[in-house]
Design a protein around this motif. Sequence first.
Motif, PDB file in Angstrom:
ATOM      1  N   LYS A  42       0.837  -1.209   0.000  1.00  0.00           N
ATOM      2  CA  LYS A  42       0.000   0.000   0.000  1.00  0.00           C
ATOM      3  C   LYS A  42       0.864   1.248   0.000  1.00  0.00           C
ATOM      4  O   LYS A  42       1.791   1.381   0.800  1.00  0.00           O
ATOM      5  CB  LYS A  42      -0.908   0.000   1.234  1.00  0.00           C
ATOM      6  N   VAL A  43       0.505   2.169  -0.889  1.00  0.00           N
ATOM      7  CA  VAL A  43       1.294   3.377  -1.026  1.00  0.00           C
ATOM      8  C   VAL A  43       0.366   4.583  -1.099  1.00  0.00           C
ATOM      9  O   VAL A  43      -0.770   4.481  -1.566  1.00  0.00           O
ATOM     10  CB  VAL A  43       2.193   3.269  -2.301  1.00  0.00           C
ATOM     11  N   THR A  44       0.830   5.702  -0.582  1.00  0.00           N
ATOM     12  CA  THR A  44       0.076   6.948  -0.677  1.00  0.00           C
ATOM     13  C   THR A  44       0.963   7.983  -1.348  1.00  0.00           C
ATOM     14  O   THR A  44       2.133   8.132  -0.984  1.00  0.00           O
ATOM     15  CB  THR A  44      -0.331   7.434   0.731  1.00  0.00           C
ATOM     16  N   GLU A  45       0.388   8.621  -2.343  1.00  0.00           N
ATOM     17  CA  GLU A  45       1.150   9.654  -3.053  1.00  0.00           C
ATOM     18  C   GLU A  45       1.461  10.767  -2.074  1.00  0.00           C
ATOM     19  O   GLU A  45       0.592  11.228  -1.328  1.00  0.00           O
ATOM     20  CB  GLU A  45       0.294  10.179  -4.218  1.00  0.00           C
ATOM     21  N   HIS A  46       2.684  11.158  -2.025  1.00  0.00           N
ATOM     22  CA  HIS A  46       3.059  12.228  -1.105  1.00  0.00           C
ATOM     23  C   HIS A  46       3.715  13.337  -1.916  1.00  0.00           C
ATOM     24  O   HIS A  46       4.810  13.193  -2.447  1.00  0.00           O
ATOM     25  CB  HIS A  46       4.051  11.717  -0.050  1.00  0.00           C
TER      26      HIS A  46
END
Lengths: 253, 253, 253, 253
Positions: free
Chosen positions: B246-250
Amino acid sequence: MALIEENDLILIVHEGNRYLKKLEPKKNFHSKRGTLDFASLVGLPYGIRQKKFEVFQPTIEDVIMYGLRRETQIVYPKDGCYICFKLSLKHGDRVIEVGTGSGALTLLFSRAVGSAGTVVSFEKEERHQKNARKNIERFAALSNIDLRLADVSECDETEFDAAFVDVREPWYVMEKVWSALKPSGSLGMIVPTTNQVSDALRGIEPFFGDVEVLEILVRKYKTVAERLRPDDRMVAHTGYLIFGRKVTEHVTG
Amino acid sequence: MALIEENDLILIVHEGNRYLKKLEPKKNFHSKRGTLDFASLVGLPYGIRQKKFEVFQPTIEDVIMYGLRRETQIVYPKDGCYICFKLSLKHGDRVIEVGTGSGALTLLFSRAVGSAGTVVSFEKEERHQKNARKNIERFAALSNIDLRLADVSECDETEFDAAFVDVREPWYVMEKVWSALKPSGSLGMIVPTTNQVSDALRGIEPFFGDVEVLEILVRKYKTVAERLRPDDRMVAHTGYLIFGRKVTEHVTG
Amino acid sequence: MALIEENDLILIVHEGNRYLKKLEPKKNFHSKRGTLDFASLVGLPYGIRQKKFEVFQPTIEDVIMYGLRRETQIVYPKDGCYICFKLSLKHGDRVIEVGTGSGALTLLFSRAVGSAGTVVSFEKEERHQKNARKNIERFAALSNIDLRLADVSECDETEFDAAFVDVREPWYVMEKVWSALKPSGSLGMIVPTTNQVSDALRGIEPFFGDVEVLEILVRKYKTVAERLRPDDRMVAHTGYLIFGRKVTEHVTG
Amino acid sequence: MALIEENDLILIVHEGNRYLKKLEPKKNFHSKRGTLDFASLVGLPYGIRQKKFEVFQPTIEDVIMYGLRRETQIVYPKDGCYICFKLSLKHGDRVIEVGTGSGALTLLFSRAVGSAGTVVSFEKEERHQKNARKNIERFAALSNIDLRLADVSECDETEFDAAFVDVREPWYVMEKVWSALKPSGSLGMIVPTTNQVSDALRGIEPFFGDVEVLEILVRKYKTVAERLRPDDRMVAHTGYLIFGRKVTEHVTG
């Protein structure tokens, strides 16, 4: 929710490669394509995509593949996870390992048997044991791992749930390992050559039943939806895995 | 020390084949080469070799391969144990499964997360769930398994440590699964065709990083020391495994 | 343009299977899904699709796979075509074969060296040679094949371009084969077990250089565009191929 | 008996590596482990072992692997020899190749059909054709090869025995290739991605029967008798091979 802290071990994914790094704010991560600013990460939750960089909490696989110092050929995760499975390891089990090596498999065993279990690992080479101890202490706790600088012949415990042997001539310890196991307990071995497989089969036969010999091959693909295809090259050989279960001859009538 | 009791589930190894049987004393085990007398086994420790028969305590692999009733294509142990490893499952983890199927993987997950963990497993087909429930109840406890007859869209829990998706069109549930996971949490999928891999890659990309596609191949050998050679035939394909985190655009200021 | 004639050998492809049949007009071809009327084919060009049946002119592969009577394990086409290639066979070459077996490889060699070449093939078992002769006569001409019922030690020809050995203990004929070959000439062997590979390597070393050991694996796919995937099972082992080139020790002054 | 002459192309095997070199007497061959004196070789027969060096007459495989200048991805010998086999090439055949590339397969085809056969090879990129022509002229004769700088749509010959297509979008030339072939004639294609395989299957279906999709994998071993084991790494993917045979719909009644 886990937040990124200073001195955390982080996994950086960049341009298809993985890097296991300690987050020392002054160090940053540099590549030809840019810089990942470490200070800016502190306090963020893990799982970040920032330009061409991704940052994750390392898994046990990351630790084994990119964190361990290897003084011996390690047991690769692809083999290690299959070994844990074939040994039927579960929370609370006691497992005996003959040949600590660099400690990669010891870490997997420790994780599989958990806080209620024990891994007793024998190693004759002081240098290897020292290295394994450092590897383990760096990435896990030693709480359920008992490292012994000794030949397995000195082991006087019995009733282990499972055993694994990773030494050059595993056939010499078959009887000893048989004694150390519970009835029906599982044994695993890994050897690199076919000559060793033949010798191991001769050695295992009187003591263990349901014998299997196999190889695990992992074929990876390039992850491009429009041009899906396997990688050009792959790992073709790590070792032959041999498994059996402790057996006692039972003469009827 | 585990002794063989009446009505135990036992594993019989005979002439290179394995049989998972309930030890009903009146039934015995017959083959062309002889009979294994069940009554004579009661009270003996497991791990017996008696003429051409061997008797062991079944492992989780034996249960999955020879015990489950399959109403769907099961996830094979070779894939299942690699999935558990890539999902980094450990004692106490909470894992979400989309597509219970026949429950093979559910059993492996349950075992990996142990009594302190939870497996929440969604299945839309009542018939499959019923079959999975029977399979699980027969061989394990349901204590850490929560079977849900529902679409995963109805899931309102979050902060799962890991997720696995085994449905025909996994790309439709990517966003939902992303929401259900902890930051940096691991996702796995299995699909049989290359077309699905391409579609899955398109669906996974915005939500998950460090994406991998791979196959696990197990090559088995005949266990004759003097004539070591691979089996003539092998399982060439079960499914393509896809993994991500799981990744969140930062976006940096 | 080749037209289908009575008593032709034809290849029928039906429901994913291949059948090599003699077109005897009264016989027809029956399956659960219908009948292919043989009489209706006579006079048509080859390469016909008619309902669920396809009819082709047989290739050498069809003949080897579906036409030969096998009294021994045959050398499969996947191995056979690689062997021809490694032996560098070309029109006009003279090749020596030790172990005619069922003649599958003999047919490939004969085809590769053509009318200007020769295949001299030794076989000690009369029964095998008889069968090989029948196989060859049925599908090809014997014009460039010289079948010898003898031990290769009786061979007194030399200057062969290439040699192939398919016997249980190929190491015993290395010196003889070396003598029969031209300088720099290529040698091939096939053996089923790893033990034999080790023995063969010991035997080949003094006589041949540039030694290689390898296996050929063919992975087939289901041919459905929308659901592309490998076959569920595959041939995992036929034999280990060993190659070398004739070498003479040259001591420099 | 072939003797080594000045300016011969020779194959040197040294420390497990192969080198294709022109024997220019003043040049010699140097490695960390010693020097092979070229002048001393002149006049000797091929097939020499001298200290750690071996010298052989190059085979077609040596030429393709170590001699060709590659401006495109070449068709590897492991695939090339299987292609020749599946196309049933024999002395005297006429074969059409769409996509000359660097000429590796063209050389194999030329060799397979011999002096009595013809290879007509189409290439649209002038740069590639130029390179292929140089490659072919360096190692073989162009006598049975007809290189055409043109799109295959300009081909007006028919009755080819076999066809091979190695272009990015082979499906666009299926009908043309069908027209150029004899009834029942064999077609082959190679494509690197699964997406192309799916597209190719859609394109091939109306024109060709008995369709097959497969991959050829070569697993090599270290050639040490006492420590036999596969190489650590292998080529995992070159391309998917697709084969079919020209078919004409035949409506009965």
